[in-house]
Design a protein around this motif. Structure first.
Motif, PDB file in Angstrom:
ATOM      1  N   ASN A 126       0.846  -1.197   0.000  1.00  0.00           N
ATOM      2  CA  ASN A 126       0.000   0.000   0.000  1.00  0.00           C
ATOM      3  C   ASN A 126       0.875   1.238   0.000  1.00  0.00           C
ATOM      4  O   ASN A 126       2.063   1.188   0.327  1.00  0.00           O
ATOM      5  CB  ASN A 126      -0.905   0.015   1.235  1.00  0.00           C
ATOM      6  CG  ASN A 126      -1.911  -1.112   1.214  1.00  0.00           C
ATOM      7  OD1 ASN A 126      -2.418  -1.488   0.162  1.00  0.00           O
ATOM      8  ND2 ASN A 126      -2.210  -1.661   2.383  1.00  0.00           N
ATOM      9  N   LYS A 127       0.282   2.376  -0.323  1.00  0.00           N
ATOM     10  CA  LYS A 127       1.024   3.637  -0.269  1.00  0.00           C
ATOM     11  C   LYS A 127       1.575   3.829   1.130  1.00  0.00           C
ATOM     12  O   LYS A 127       0.923   3.499   2.118  1.00  0.00           O
ATOM     13  CB  LYS A 127       0.118   4.812  -0.623  1.00  0.00           C
ATOM     14  CG  LYS A 127      -0.303   4.846  -2.059  1.00  0.00           C
ATOM     15  CD  LYS A 127      -1.177   6.054  -2.336  1.00  0.00           C
ATOM     16  CE  LYS A 127      -1.605   6.052  -3.791  1.00  0.00           C
ATOM     17  NZ  LYS A 127      -2.451   7.206  -4.113  1.00  0.00           N
ATOM     18  N   GLY A 128       2.786   4.362   1.211  1.00  0.00           N
ATOM     19  CA  GLY A 128       3.371   4.646   2.508  1.00  0.00           C
ATOM     20  C   GLY A 128       4.883   4.498   2.521  1.00  0.00           C
ATOM     21  O   GLY A 128       5.516   4.302   1.482  1.00  0.00           O
ATOM     22  N   GLU A 129       5.427   4.597   3.715  1.00  0.00           N
ATOM     23  CA  GLU A 129       6.871   4.508   3.921  1.00  0.00           C
ATOM     24  C   GLU A 129       7.196   3.170   4.574  1.00  0.00           C
ATOM     25  O   GLU A 129       6.545   2.760   5.533  1.00  0.00           O
ATOM     26  CB  GLU A 129       7.332   5.658   4.818  1.00  0.00           C
ATOM     27  CG  GLU A 129       8.816   5.670   5.070  1.00  0.00           C
ATOM     28  CD  GLU A 129       9.228   6.862   5.911  1.00  0.00           C
ATOM     29  OE1 GLU A 129       9.128   8.009   5.414  1.00  0.00           O
ATOM     30  OE2 GLU A 129       9.615   6.646   7.065  1.00  0.00           O
ATOM     31  N   TYR A 130       8.206   2.501   4.061  1.00  0.00           N
ATOM     32  CA  TYR A 130       8.634   1.189   4.553  1.00  0.00           C
ATOM     33  C   TYR A 130      10.150   1.166   4.668  1.00  0.00           C
ATOM     34  O   TYR A 130      10.841   1.997   4.080  1.00  0.00           O
ATOM     35  CB  TYR A 130       8.202   0.084   3.579  1.00  0.00           C
ATOM     36  CG  TYR A 130       6.717   0.002   3.360  1.00  0.00           C
ATOM     37  CD1 TYR A 130       5.922  -0.801   4.162  1.00  0.00           C
ATOM     38  CD2 TYR A 130       6.107   0.725   2.336  1.00  0.00           C
ATOM     39  CE1 TYR A 130       4.553  -0.883   3.955  1.00  0.00           C
ATOM     40  CE2 TYR A 130       4.742   0.656   2.126  1.00  0.00           C
ATOM     41  CZ  TYR A 130       3.970  -0.149   2.931  1.00  0.00           C
ATOM     42  OH  TYR A 130       2.622  -0.227   2.736  1.00  0.00           O
ATOM     43  N   THR A 131      10.646   0.181   5.401  1.00  0.00           N
ATOM     44  CA  THR A 131      12.078  -0.064   5.447  1.00  0.00           C
ATOM     45  C   THR A 131      12.345  -1.434   4.863  1.00  0.00           C
ATOM     46  O   THR A 131      11.745  -2.428   5.281  1.00  0.00           O
ATOM     47  CB  THR A 131      12.609   0.006   6.901  1.00  0.00           C
ATOM     48  OG1 THR A 131      12.367   1.320   7.409  1.00  0.00           O
ATOM     49  CG2 THR A 131      14.102  -0.275   6.951  1.00  0.00           C
ATOM     50  N   LEU A 132      13.244  -1.477   3.889  1.00  0.00           N
ATOM     51  CA  LEU A 132      13.719  -2.726   3.306  1.00  0.00           C
ATOM     52  C   LEU A 132      15.065  -3.021   3.944  1.00  0.00           C
ATOM     53  O   LEU A 132      15.959  -2.178   3.927  1.00  0.00           O
ATOM     54  CB  LEU A 132      13.868  -2.587   1.788  1.00  0.00           C
ATOM     55  CG  LEU A 132      14.620  -3.715   1.069  1.00  0.00           C
ATOM     56  CD1 LEU A 132      13.889  -5.050   1.212  1.00  0.00           C
ATOM     57  CD2 LEU A 132      14.825  -3.349  -0.405  1.00  0.00           C
ATOM     58  N   SER A 133      15.190  -4.211   4.542  1.00  0.00           N
ATOM     59  CA  SER A 133      16.450  -4.650   5.126  1.00  0.00           C
ATOM     60  C   SER A 133      16.860  -5.955   4.467  1.00  0.00           C
ATOM     61  O   SER A 133      16.018  -6.823   4.228  1.00  0.00           O
ATOM     62  CB  SER A 133      16.310  -4.884   6.636  1.00  0.00           C
ATOM     63  OG  SER A 133      15.947  -3.691   7.294  1.00  0.00           O
ATOM     64  N   ALA A 134      18.149  -6.107   4.180  1.00  0.00           N
ATOM     65  CA  ALA A 134      18.666  -7.339   3.574  1.00  0.00           C
ATOM     66  C   ALA A 134      19.947  -7.740   4.288  1.00  0.00           C
ATOM     67  O   ALA A 134      20.701  -6.878   4.763  1.00  0.00           O
ATOM     68  CB  ALA A 134      18.930  -7.131   2.088  1.00  0.00           C
TER      69      ALA A 134
END
Length: 153
Positions: A126-134
Motif C-alpha cells: 500500500n502507499k506509505g513509507e517502509y524499510t527494506l532490510s537485507a
C-alpha cells in the motif's frame, strides 16, 4: 514425490526471481538517494541499490586483500524483510520461500562482490513509507545487514 520436489524447486525459483512490476505502484527512495551502504570493520561493504521501481540489488563487496568465505547450512544465501514506518514486520522472505537442506559456501574474492536481486512488485504494498532490510545468512560470522527507506506512492 518427484512432483512435490518439482513444485518446491519451481516455487523457490519464482520467489527468487520475483514478478514483473505492477504499474499501479511507483517507488522512490527517501531524499532521492539511489542506494544505502554499510561499511563493516572487516573491510566488507553491503549496499542496497534501487535498480528500477520496486527492484533492488543487494551487494556485498570484498574490499580486503583476502578472500572471504561464508558457509551456509542450506541453499539460502540472503534474507530480507519489509517493515512499516511503525516498525511492524509485514514481510520476511525466508517465511515464504523453500530452501534445500545442503551445506554450501560462497567465496568472495578481493575486489569482487556477491549480488542478489530483490523484486518487491508482487508484494502489492500500500502507499506509505517502509524499510527494506537485507542480510546474508551464513552459519556463523557477520551477516552484512543493510537497510533503506522506501516510499510507495
Amino acid at each position: 514425490m518427484k512432483f512435490t520436489i518439482g513444485i518446491l524447486l519451481t516455487t523457490l525459483l519464482l520467489t527468487g526471481c520475483g514478478i514483473s512490476q505492477s504499474s499501479e505502484h511507483k517507488n522512490s527512495l527517501k531524499n532521492g538517494e539511489d542506494n544505502k551502504s554499510s561499511i563493516f570493520e572487516d573491510g566488507m561493504t553491503a549496499t542496497l541499490k534501487e535498480i528500477a521501481p520496486l527492484h533492488y540489488q543487494y551487494q556485498v563487496l570484498n574490499q580486503t586483500n583476502d578472500p572471504i568465505t561464508l558457509k551456509f547450512t542450506s541453499s539460502q544465501r540472503i534474507d530480507y524483510s519489509i517493515t512499516t514506518k511503525s516498525g511492524e514486520e509485514i514481510f520476511l522472505f525466508s517465511s515464504t520461500a523453500a530452501f534445500l537442506s545442503a551445506l554450501g559456501k560462497e567465496e568472495i574474492l578481493p575486489e569482487e562482490d556477491f549480488l542478489y536481486d530483490i523484486h518487491l512488485a508482487d508484494l502489492r504494498l500500500n502507499k506509505g513509507e517502509y524499510t527494506l532490510s537485507a542480510w546474508m545468512t551464513p552459519k556463523e560470522g557477520k551477516m552484512y545487514k543493510v537497510s533503506t527507506v522506501i516510499h510507495i506512492d
